[in-house]
Design a protein around this motif. Structure first.
Motif, PDB file in Angstrom:
ATOM      1  N   THR A  17      33.192  36.778  40.049  1.00 37.10           N
ATOM      2  CA  THR A  17      33.480  38.210  39.885  1.00 37.10           C
ATOM      3  C   THR A  17      34.135  38.779  41.142  1.00 37.10           C
ATOM      4  O   THR A  17      35.085  39.571  41.061  1.00 37.10           O
ATOM      5  CB  THR A  17      32.190  38.986  39.558  1.00 37.10           C
ATOM      6  OG1 THR A  17      31.656  38.488  38.331  1.00 37.10           O
ATOM      7  CG2 THR A  17      32.466  40.472  39.429  1.00 37.10           C
ATOM      8  N   LYS A  20      37.697  37.803  41.133  1.00 32.68           N
ATOM      9  CA  LYS A  20      38.480  38.598  40.178  1.00 32.68           C
ATOM     10  C   LYS A  20      38.848  39.959  40.765  1.00 32.68           C
ATOM     11  O   LYS A  20      39.966  40.450  40.583  1.00 32.68           O
ATOM     12  CB  LYS A  20      37.702  38.785  38.879  1.00 32.68           C
ATOM     13  CG  LYS A  20      37.678  37.569  37.978  1.00 32.68           C
ATOM     14  CD  LYS A  20      36.998  37.878  36.653  1.00 32.68           C
ATOM     15  CE  LYS A  20      37.069  36.685  35.706  1.00 32.68           C
ATOM     16  NZ  LYS A  20      36.474  37.002  34.377  1.00 32.68           N
ATOM     17  N   VAL A  21      37.908  40.572  41.476  1.00 26.47           N
ATOM     18  CA  VAL A  21      38.184  41.878  42.090  1.00 26.47           C
ATOM     19  C   VAL A  21      39.255  41.735  43.167  1.00 26.47           C
ATOM     20  O   VAL A  21      40.202  42.521  43.243  1.00 26.47           O
ATOM     21  CB  VAL A  21      36.901  42.492  42.681  1.00 26.47           C
ATOM     22  CG1 VAL A  21      37.219  43.753  43.489  1.00 26.47           C
ATOM     23  CG2 VAL A  21      35.910  42.811  41.572  1.00 26.47           C
ATOM     24  N   HIS A  24      42.658  41.273  41.683  1.00 26.12           N
ATOM     25  CA  HIS A  24      43.109  42.365  40.819  1.00 26.12           C
ATOM     26  C   HIS A  24      43.138  41.995  39.334  1.00 26.12           C
ATOM     27  O   HIS A  24      44.036  42.430  38.602  1.00 26.12           O
ATOM     28  CB  HIS A  24      44.504  42.854  41.266  1.00 26.12           C
ATOM     29  CG  HIS A  24      44.549  43.300  42.695  1.00 26.12           C
ATOM     30  ND1 HIS A  24      44.233  44.579  43.087  1.00 26.12           N
ATOM     31  CD2 HIS A  24      44.862  42.628  43.831  1.00 26.12           C
ATOM     32  CE1 HIS A  24      44.340  44.678  44.403  1.00 26.12           C
ATOM     33  NE2 HIS A  24      44.721  43.506  44.879  1.00 26.12           N
ATOM     34  N   VAL A  28      37.241  43.508  34.771  1.00 28.30           N
ATOM     35  CA  VAL A  28      36.049  43.832  35.563  1.00 28.30           C
ATOM     36  C   VAL A  28      35.822  45.329  35.422  1.00 28.30           C
ATOM     37  O   VAL A  28      36.751  46.126  35.575  1.00 28.30           O
ATOM     38  CB  VAL A  28      36.246  43.468  37.055  1.00 28.30           C
ATOM     39  CG1 VAL A  28      34.987  43.831  37.850  1.00 28.30           C
ATOM     40  CG2 VAL A  28      36.573  41.995  37.215  1.00 28.30           C
ATOM     41  N   GLU A  30      34.793  49.172  36.151  1.00 29.20           N
ATOM     42  CA  GLU A  30      35.030  49.986  37.338  1.00 29.20           C
ATOM     43  C   GLU A  30      33.780  50.059  38.210  1.00 29.20           C
ATOM     44  O   GLU A  30      33.858  50.078  39.439  1.00 29.20           O
ATOM     45  CB  GLU A  30      35.481  51.392  36.920  1.00 29.20           C
ATOM     46  CG  GLU A  30      36.204  52.157  38.026  1.00 29.20           C
ATOM     47  CD  GLU A  30      37.383  51.380  38.600  1.00 29.20           C
ATOM     48  OE1 GLU A  30      37.480  51.348  39.844  1.00 29.20           O
ATOM     49  OE2 GLU A  30      38.167  50.788  37.838  1.00 29.20           O
ATOM     50  N   THR A  32      31.407  47.704  38.535  1.00 30.12           N
ATOM     51  CA  THR A  32      31.277  46.436  39.256  1.00 30.12           C
ATOM     52  C   THR A  32      32.330  46.322  40.349  1.00 30.12           C
ATOM     53  O   THR A  32      32.053  45.866  41.466  1.00 30.12           O
ATOM     54  CB  THR A  32      31.397  45.248  38.278  1.00 30.12           C
ATOM     55  OG1 THR A  32      30.372  45.355  37.298  1.00 30.12           O
ATOM     56  CG2 THR A  32      31.289  43.927  39.007  1.00 30.12           C
ATOM     57  N   ARG A  33      33.554  46.745  40.030  1.00 33.10           N
ATOM     58  CA  ARG A  33      34.643  46.687  41.003  1.00 33.10           C
ATOM     59  C   ARG A  33      34.293  47.498  42.262  1.00 33.10           C
ATOM     60  O   ARG A  33      34.525  47.066  43.391  1.00 33.10           O
ATOM     61  CB  ARG A  33      35.934  47.222  40.367  1.00 33.10           C
ATOM     62  CG  ARG A  33      37.205  46.959  41.186  1.00 33.10           C
ATOM     63  CD  ARG A  33      38.425  47.511  40.462  1.00 33.10           C
ATOM     64  NE  ARG A  33      38.580  46.896  39.159  1.00 33.10           N
ATOM     65  CZ  ARG A  33      39.188  45.729  38.951  1.00 33.10           C
ATOM     66  NH1 ARG A  33      39.686  45.064  39.973  1.00 33.10           N
ATOM     67  NH2 ARG A  33      39.295  45.241  37.736  1.00 33.10           N
ATOM     68  N   LYS A  34      33.680  48.678  42.030  1.00 34.91           N
ATOM     69  CA  LYS A  34      33.313  49.539  43.149  1.00 34.91           C
ATOM     70  C   LYS A  34      32.227  48.888  43.997  1.00 34.91           C
ATOM     71  O   LYS A  34      32.254  48.944  45.234  1.00 34.91           O
ATOM     72  CB  LYS A  34      32.841  50.894  42.621  1.00 34.91           C
ATOM     73  CG  LYS A  34      32.597  51.924  43.707  1.00 34.91           C
ATOM     74  CD  LYS A  34      32.273  53.286  43.112  1.00 34.91           C
ATOM     75  CE  LYS A  34      32.041  54.307  44.221  1.00 34.91           C
ATOM     76  NZ  LYS A  34      31.726  55.656  43.673  1.00 34.91           N
ATOM     77  N   LYS A  37      33.837  46.175  46.115  1.00 27.36           N
ATOM     78  CA  LYS A  37      34.644  46.747  47.198  1.00 27.36           C
ATOM     79  C   LYS A  37      33.761  47.328  48.298  1.00 27.36           C
ATOM     80  O   LYS A  37      34.078  47.210  49.493  1.00 27.36           O
ATOM     81  CB  LYS A  37      35.580  47.815  46.641  1.00 27.36           C
ATOM     82  CG  LYS A  37      36.750  47.243  45.842  1.00 27.36           C
ATOM     83  CD  LYS A  37      37.724  48.330  45.411  1.00 27.36           C
ATOM     84  CE  LYS A  37      38.936  47.722  44.736  1.00 27.36           C
ATOM     85  NZ  LYS A  37      39.917  48.756  44.323  1.00 27.36           N
TER      86      LYS A  37
END
Length: 335
Positions: A17, A20-21, A24, A28, A30, A32-34, A37
């Motif tokens: 995961t 993947k973030v 890009h 995924v 938003e 999980t992406r946050k 990051k």
């Protein structure tokens, strides 16, 4: 130094995961992406570019070949758009220099030796041997202001023909009948399209076409000066001039004023591009606006889409143009 495993542990997700973030991928959420990051920032994690390339099969670098001096304001605006699009894309930019006058030189080898994922090309003649070689290579490519396409090559331009048409109609509506055109380099697609727009404008205004009112140039300030000097030597000089670039228009205005005439009092002038300097120039330049920054942004967005998917159809994009009226054009009054 933090690793990708540390980031995954901190974010409470898998290593896949996190990857993947970083790369890009769209699948995924938003939320999980946050989280990922935030973990990256907290741990100050920096991906290993070489390892990333080995995993993804990409160099995460795109090249740009611009065969026009970087001092040209158009180029700086185009590059600013390219830079904007790349900022959050994960890709780096490499400026390419190519020996285009060397018949034994291979631009494709140049790109492949640097393992570039894709390339943006601007200012190269369409019939140059390197262009066809690039198209056939399969390297994802976006051509700017060049109507070349291929299985992995698209292009982007502006409404050149309609833009010049609008300029001629604007001058006609101000009462001008003797409208000249300072053209670009004969044979170049952009020039031919804009020249066609000039003829369209004359035709819809019922103004006869005059060969002596069309002077070829090269889009530069100096060519504007030289072209206008030729027009001023005619027995019946024009009362208005449409130019193929703003830089040429600045040269035209210089030549007019050096001749003891005024703009727009004696001769109206229209440019093409709407570079930053057009508004600051005195008089403010009436011009055809093409959104150069947007062209730079879009060229990269489309290029990355082609890089990410071999199934993405090569785009052919036309950005709209519009007329920006300033102080360099005025109603014709017979002297």
């Amino acid at each position: 130094m933090a690793s990708i495993h540390d980031v995954a542990k901190e974010a409470g997700v898998s290593v896949a995961t996190v990857s993947k973030v970083i790369n890009h991928y769209p699948d995924v959420s938003e939320k999980t992406r946050k989280k990922v990051k935030n973990a990256i920032e907290l741990l100050r994690y920096r991906p290993n570019v070489i390892a990333r390339g080995l995993v993804t099969g990409r160099s995460w670098t795109v090249g740009v070949l611009i065969n026009i001096p970087f001092t040209n304001p158009y180029v700086s605006m185009l590059l600013e758009g390219i830079k904007t699009a790349l900022e959050n894309s994960g890709y780096d930019l490499m400026r390419l220099s190519a020996r285009l006058n060397d018949p034994g030189y291979s631009f494709v080898d140049h790109c492949q030796s640097r393992n570039l994922d894709g390339v943006v090309v601007f200012g190269v003649e369409k019939d140059h041997h390197s262009i066809q070689e690039l198209i056939e290579s399969g390297i994802p490519t976006m051509f700017v202001d060049m109507d070349a396409t291929g299985q992995r090559a698209g292009n982007i331009t502006t409404e050149n023909r309609n833009g010049v048409h609008m300029a001629v109609r604007h001058l006609y509506e101000l009462g001008h009948q003797r409208i000249a055109y300072l053209a670009g380099v004969p044979g170049q697609p952009v020039n031919e399209s804009r020249l066609a727009g000039y003829r369209d404008g004359l035709e819809t205004s019922s103004i006869p076409y005059r060969e002596d009112y069309v002077v070829n140039g090269d889009y530069s300030y100096d060519s504007g000066i030289q072209g206008m000097r030729m027009l001023l030597q005619l027995d019946q000089p024009p009362t208005a001039v449409v130019c193929t670039s703003d830089m040429a228009a600045f040269g035209v205005i210089h030549a007019i004023e050096a001749h003891g005439l005024s703009v727009p009092g004696d001769i109206s002038v229209v440019g093409f591009d709407n570079i930053y300097e057009a508004e600051l120039f005195k008089p403010g330049l009436t011009t055809i606006n093409q959104n150069i920054h947007a062209i730079g942004v879009k060229s990269i967005e489309e290029l990355i889409s082609m890089i990410k998917s071999a199934e993405y159809p090569p785009p052919v994009v036309t950005e709209p143009s519009s007329l920006v009226i300033r102080e360099s054009t005025a109603r014709y009054s017979e002297q």
